[in-house]
Design an enzyme around this catalytic site. Structure first.
Site, PDB file in Angstrom:
ATOM      1  N   HIS A 133      43.953   3.704  32.561  1.00 13.09           N
ATOM      2  CA  HIS A 133      44.451   4.941  31.972  1.00 13.09           C
ATOM      3  C   HIS A 133      43.421   5.544  31.021  1.00 13.09           C
ATOM      4  O   HIS A 133      42.449   4.900  30.649  1.00 13.09           O
ATOM      5  CB  HIS A 133      45.755   4.683  31.201  1.00 13.09           C
ATOM      6  N   LYS A 137      46.275   6.856  25.652  1.00 17.46           N
ATOM      7  CA  LYS A 137      47.556   6.182  25.899  1.00 17.46           C
ATOM      8  C   LYS A 137      47.846   5.210  24.764  1.00 17.46           C
ATOM      9  O   LYS A 137      46.963   4.463  24.330  1.00 17.46           O
ATOM     10  CB  LYS A 137      47.526   5.453  27.243  1.00 17.46           C
TER      11      LYS A 137
END
Length: 247
Positions: A133, A137
């Site tokens: 990611h 995040k």
């Protein structure tokens, strides 16, 4: 006509959800909520029937409770849930007579990848999960990776598969990843990524890779709209969008 309140409407995901709801012929966006708003009061005043939460792991449970208290069905895309939090929401949903969907991922490709990985896992000696990611995040490992690992472990246990082989003797830096129900999970945070996951499955002489890539938040919107349309049909708490896909 579903009357939808979006919690976290000013956030990155919330903005997309608002646009998706406004573009759906069978839905009406009746409230945009963010930090500092009296959720229950605004939801009631707006006449909402459903609420969507895309906020933070620190606030998602309280938001779901407030929405249930306001008498609406709830769809949650925020990750970072514990089993204890699930239990509290399940109890609150039953008490309110409303339904809640908490999904670690709303992308159809990701839901299918989790199912494919679980189906394949009993047939392979080794399996590991790599989730990738963007560095903004907040939680690691991702909710999708946790759900993937749990599904893999459950499938292997049901099939009577042995423990995963690993003869690592020393790993002071924890480079072998974190174990989720016995399945190694590795988290990558890299600028340029959005949301990807690979499940690596291995046998002597062969490897299977199940991979899902999401390049934009728009990829989650069909799943969010499906969740809104289906949540009331499933009593209490449902975890994962796969139940709504008939998988």
């Amino acid at each position: 006509m579903l009357k939808v309140a979006v919690i976290g409407a000013k956030g990155r995901m919330g903005t997309y959800v608002c646009e998706a709801v406004e573009g759906a012929e069978d839905m009406e966006l009746v409230a945009r909520l963010d930090a500092g708003d009296d959720l229950a009061e605004v939801i009631k005043t707006a006449g909402a029937t459903h609420a969507v939460d895309f906020t933070t792991p620190q606030t998602a449970e309280a938001n779901a409770m407030a929405a249930l208290g306001a008498g609406v069905h709830v769809v949650v895309g925020t990750t970072g849930w514990t089993e204890e939090a699930y239990a509290r929401v399940r109890e609150a949903a039953a008490a309110a007579g409303k339904s809640v969907l908490i999904a670690p991922n709303f992308a159809i490709s990701a839901v299918l990848a989790m199912k494919f990985a679980a189906a394949a896992a009993p047939y392979f000696e080794s399996v590991e999960v790599i989730e990738m990611h963007h560095p903004d995040k907040l939680d690691a490992p991702s909710g999708t990776a946790i759900a993937t690992a749990k599904g893999i472990a459950a499938a292997r246990e049901a099939a009577g598969a042995p423990a995963l082989p690993d003869n690592t003797q020393t790993d002071e830096l924890g480079t072998r990843g974190g174990k989720v129900t016995g399945v190694p999970v590795h988290a990558v945070r890299l600028r340029g990524l959005y949301a990807s996951e690979e499940v690596l499955l291995g046998n002597p002489g062969e490897q299977l890779v199940v991979r899902t890539d999401c390049f934009d938040r728009v990829s989650f919107m069909p799943g969010v709209l499906l969740g809104l349309r289906k949540v009331a049909d499933y009593q209490g708490l449902t975890i994962g969008l796969d139940a709504f896909l008939g998988l």
